[in-house]
Design a protein around this motif. Structure first.
Motif, short mmCIF file in Angstrom:
data_model
loop_
_atom_site.label_atom_id
_atom_site.label_comp_id
_atom_site.label_asym_id
_atom_site.label_seq_id
_atom_site.Cartn_x
_atom_site.Cartn_y
_atom_site.Cartn_z
N UNK A 193 0.82 -1.28 0.03
CA UNK A 193 0.22 0.09 -0.05
C UNK A 193 0.93 1.36 0.02
N UNK A 194 2.04 1.25 0.76
CA UNK A 194 2.70 2.31 0.75
C UNK A 194 3.57 2.65 -0.61
N UNK A 208 3.66 6.12 -5.32
CA UNK A 208 3.46 6.06 -6.82
C UNK A 208 2.51 7.02 -7.29
N UNK A 209 1.24 6.88 -6.87
CA UNK A 209 0.23 7.67 -7.11
C UNK A 209 0.12 9.00 -6.59
N UNK A 222 -4.14 -3.96 -2.83
CA UNK A 222 -2.63 -4.07 -2.45
C UNK A 222 -2.58 -4.58 -0.65
N UNK A 223 -3.53 -4.58 -0.06
CA UNK A 223 -3.68 -4.97 1.13
C UNK A 223 -3.61 -6.16 1.49
N UNK A 224 -4.18 -7.23 0.60
CA UNK A 224 -4.06 -8.63 1.04
C UNK A 224 -3.65 -9.16 -0.38
N UNK A 225 -2.80 -10.48 0.04
CA UNK A 225 -2.36 -11.33 -1.11
C UNK A 225 -3.69 -11.91 -1.71
N UNK A 226 -3.92 -11.75 -3.05
CA UNK A 226 -4.99 -12.30 -3.79
C UNK A 226 -4.27 -12.97 -4.93
N UNK A 227 -5.14 -14.09 -5.21
CA UNK A 227 -4.94 -14.83 -6.69
C UNK A 227 -5.12 -14.14 -8.06
N UNK A 230 -0.74 -6.19 -11.21
CA UNK A 230 0.22 -6.06 -10.08
C UNK A 230 1.16 -5.15 -10.26
N UNK A 231 0.97 -3.75 -10.57
CA UNK A 231 1.99 -2.81 -10.74
C UNK A 231 1.47 -1.67 -10.42
N UNK A 232 1.91 -0.76 -9.35
CA UNK A 232 1.47 0.33 -8.92
C UNK A 232 1.57 1.46 -9.97
N UNK A 233 3.04 1.26 -10.91
CA UNK A 233 3.38 2.32 -11.92
C UNK A 233 2.28 2.04 -13.06
N UNK A 234 1.76 0.77 -13.45
CA UNK A 234 1.06 0.64 -14.40
C UNK A 234 -0.20 1.21 -14.31
N UNK A 235 -0.80 1.18 -12.99
CA UNK A 235 -2.05 1.58 -12.55
C UNK A 235 -2.11 3.03 -12.58
#
Length: 285
Positions: free
Chosen positions: A114-115, A120-121, A188-193, A201-206
Motif C-alpha cells: 500500500x505504501x 507512486x500515485x 494491495x492490502x491482501x495477497x490475492x490470486x 500487479x504494478x502500481x506504476x502501470x495503474x
C-alpha cells in the motif's frame, strides 16, 4: 521587432527526459521558447540549472523548486509564474516515480505494498492532476499541456472488467479516479490470486492508466476551447528510471514531446487533443 518567446514549464527537469527536453528546446528552438526548469530537490535542481547555463549561456532559462506532491510547493511556483510571467504557454508534466521492481524484474507472486502504491500515485497521478488543475488558469488561451505517460498505462494491461469500467465516460470525474485509486489500495492490502485481481500487479502501470483516463475523460472539460492536452508515451528510455537496458536514447524518447511543442501549432488540435500519442501518432490508450 523582437519575437516574444513562448514560456515552457517542465516538471522534474533536473535529469532524464526532463533535462533532455530542456536541452532539445534550447539547442533547437531557443528563438521561439524560454524554459522554466524545476526539481523537487533544491541542490540537484541548481546543479542541473548551472550545467544548462554553462552549456547554453545565451539562452533564456530559469529554475524554480517544485515538488508536485506538496501543496505549498505548487502554490509557490504558481505565484512565481503569476508575478514573473503572468502566463505560461506550455506545461510539460514530466515528473514521475517508479520503484524499479514494481515494473521491471518483478519477483514471483509480487504485489505492491500500500505504501508503494500511495507513493507512486501521489506523484504520477494526484500530483500531476493537481499541478494541471492549478496551472490551467495561468495557461495562455491557446496553450498546450503535455502529460508524459507510458505504454505501461494502456488499459489492455488491466483485467477485462476494469477495461470496461475505464471505457465508460459517463460521470467520470477526479472524484471517480480517486475512488478507483482507493480500490487499488484495497487490492494491495491482501495477497490475492490472479483470478481475483481487479487491477494489474504494478502500481506504476495503474497510476499511468488512471492518468490516461483523467486525460481522456476529464481533460476536455478542464481546458479552454482553444487549448490542447496531449498524453505521450516516450517509450522505454535509458534513464535512471528506465535503466540502462532500455533501447531508446533520451533524445529518441523526447522526439514526440519536442514535436508537439515546436511543430504542432498552438490552439486546439482535434486530431491529437486528449489522445494517447507515440512516435507522433495516436495509438490506443
Amino acid at each position: 521587432m523582437q519575437q516574444i518567446k513562448r514560456v515552457v514549464l517542465i516538471t522534474g527537469s533536473n535529469k532524464g527526459l526532463g533535462f533532455g527536453l530542456v536541452e532539445d528546446i534550447l539547442s533547437k528552438s531557443s528563438q521561439q521558447f524560454r524554459v522554466i526548469m524545476t526539481a523537487r530537490d533544491q541542490q540537484r535542481g541548481e546543479q542541473a540549472f548551472q550545467k544548462i547555463k554553462a552549456k547554453y549561456p545565451e539562452e533564456e532559462v530559469d529554475f524554480h523548486l517544485l515538488d508536485i506532491e506538496d501543496d505549498q510547493s505548487r502554490e509557490s511556483i504558481v505565484k512565481y509564474i503569476s508575478e514573473k510571467y503572468g502566463k505560461i504557454d506550455i506545461l510539460v508534466n514530466n515528473a514521475a516515480y517508479l520503484l524499479t521492481h514494481d515494473l521491471f524484474s518483478q519477483p514471483e507472486g509480487y504485489q505492491p505494498s500500500v505504501e508503494t502504491a500511495k507513493k507512486t500515485f501521489s506523484i504520477n497521478l494526484f500530483g500531476t492532476i493537481q499541478m494541471t488543475q492549478e496551472i490551467v488558469p495561468f495557461l495562455t488561451d491557446d496553450g498546450k499541456i503535455l502529460q508524459i505517460s507510458s505504454r505501461a498505462g494502456q488499459i489492455s494491461r488491466q483485467p477485462q472488467q476494469t477495461q470496461q469500467l475505464l471505457n465508460n465516460t459517463e460521470a467520470f470525474t477526479v472524484q471517480k479516479i480517486t475512488e478507483l485509486a482507493e480500490d487499488f489500495y484495497k487490492q494491495c492490502e491482501n495477497k490475492i490470486q490472479p483470478k481475483d485481481q481487479r487491477w494489474s500487479f504494478s502500481a506504476y502501470e495503474v497510476s499511468k492508466c488512471l492518468l490516461n483516463a483523467f486525460i481522456r475523460h476529464v481533460g476536455l472539460s478542464l481546458i479552454k476551447q482553444n487549448q490542447s492536452m496531449y498524453s505521450i508515451t516516450p517509450g522505454w528510455v535509458k534513464t535512471d528510471m528506465g535503466t540502462s537496458n532500455a533501447p531508446r536514447t533520451v533524445e529518441e524518447g523526447n522526439d514526440t514531446s519536442y514535436y508537439l511543442i515546436s511543430s504542432v501549432p498552438f490552439g486546439r488540435n482535434d486530431q491529437l487533443n486528449c489522445k494517447f500519442i507515440a512516435d507522433r501518432n495516436v495509438i490506443d490508450w
